[in-house]
Design a protein around this motif. Structure first.
Motif, short mmCIF file in Angstrom:
data_model
loop_
_atom_site.label_atom_id
_atom_site.label_comp_id
_atom_site.label_asym_id
_atom_site.label_seq_id
_atom_site.Cartn_x
_atom_site.Cartn_y
_atom_site.Cartn_z
N ASP A 68 5.78 5.57 0.56
CA ASP A 68 4.39 5.81 0.22
C ASP A 68 3.49 4.80 0.92
O ASP A 68 3.93 3.83 1.52
CB ASP A 68 4.17 5.82 -1.28
CG ASP A 68 4.46 4.49 -1.95
OD1 ASP A 68 3.98 3.46 -1.46
OD2 ASP A 68 5.12 4.48 -2.99
N GLN A 87 -0.02 2.45 0.32
CA GLN A 87 -0.87 1.88 -0.72
C GLN A 87 -1.96 1.04 -0.08
O GLN A 87 -1.71 0.37 0.92
CB GLN A 87 -0.06 1.01 -1.66
CG GLN A 87 1.07 1.74 -2.33
CD GLN A 87 1.97 0.80 -3.12
OE1 GLN A 87 2.08 -0.38 -2.82
NE2 GLN A 87 2.60 1.35 -4.14
N ASP A 123 -3.13 5.27 -3.53
CA ASP A 123 -1.72 5.49 -3.20
C ASP A 123 -1.56 6.91 -2.68
O ASP A 123 -2.20 7.84 -3.18
CB ASP A 123 -0.84 5.35 -4.44
CG ASP A 123 -0.84 3.95 -5.01
OD1 ASP A 123 -0.30 3.07 -4.34
OD2 ASP A 123 -1.38 3.77 -6.11
N ALA A 124 -0.68 7.08 -1.70
CA ALA A 124 -0.32 8.41 -1.20
C ALA A 124 1.19 8.45 -1.05
O ALA A 124 1.80 7.46 -0.64
CB ALA A 124 -1.00 8.69 0.13
N GLU A 125 1.77 9.60 -1.39
CA GLU A 125 3.22 9.71 -1.29
C GLU A 125 3.62 11.14 -0.97
O GLU A 125 2.95 12.09 -1.35
CB GLU A 125 3.89 9.26 -2.59
CG GLU A 125 5.39 9.14 -2.44
CD GLU A 125 6.04 8.39 -3.59
OE1 GLU A 125 7.26 8.56 -3.73
OE2 GLU A 125 5.37 7.65 -4.31
N ASN A 126 4.74 11.25 -0.27
CA ASN A 126 5.35 12.54 0.04
C ASN A 126 6.78 12.53 -0.49
O ASN A 126 7.73 12.40 0.26
CB ASN A 126 5.33 12.78 1.56
CG ASN A 126 5.92 14.11 1.92
OD1 ASN A 126 5.86 15.06 1.15
ND2 ASN A 126 6.51 14.20 3.10
N SER A 173 -3.97 10.79 -10.14
CA SER A 173 -3.14 11.45 -9.13
C SER A 173 -3.40 12.95 -9.09
O SER A 173 -3.55 13.58 -10.14
CB SER A 173 -1.66 11.22 -9.43
OG SER A 173 -1.37 9.85 -9.38
N PRO A 177 3.28 16.59 -1.97
CA PRO A 177 2.62 15.32 -1.67
C PRO A 177 1.46 15.09 -2.63
O PRO A 177 0.86 16.05 -3.13
CB PRO A 177 2.11 15.49 -0.24
CG PRO A 177 2.50 16.82 0.22
CD PRO A 177 3.19 17.54 -0.88
#
Length: 87
Positions: free
Chosen positions: A3, A5, A27-30, A44, A36
């Motif tokens: 991710d 941050q 925060d970004a996440e896949n 979120s 995602p």
């Protein structure tokens, strides 16, 4: 992919102190197990390609627009724009 941050601060002085209490957390996440997602101030939201979400930071009343663009060769491509600054 891991991710990403970051913290957004109102001033360079606040950034030097690096306080979570004076920053907007992003925060970004896949993740492999779900869609995602992008989080602003701990709110979120899940994304598909082309999805647009709006956020407001409780800390600063700053406003953001998040979008998931098409994928690059190895990465998800999020776009995050601050549409209204700190109050």
């Amino acid at each position: 992919m891991g991710d990403v941050q970051l913290r957004i601060f109102r001033s360079a002085e606040d950034a030097r102190e690096n306080s979570m209490l004076e920053a907007i957390e992003v925060d970004a996440e896949n993740p492999a197990w779900s869609s995602p997602w992008l989080s602003v101030s701990y709110h979120s939201k899940y994304y598909g390609v082309g999805t647009v979400h709006h956020y407001e930071s409780a800390l600063a009343r700053a406003e953001f627009t998040g979008k998931l663009n098409g994928d690059s060769h190895c990465f998800k491509e999020f776009e995050l724009r601050m549409t209204k600054g700190w109050n």
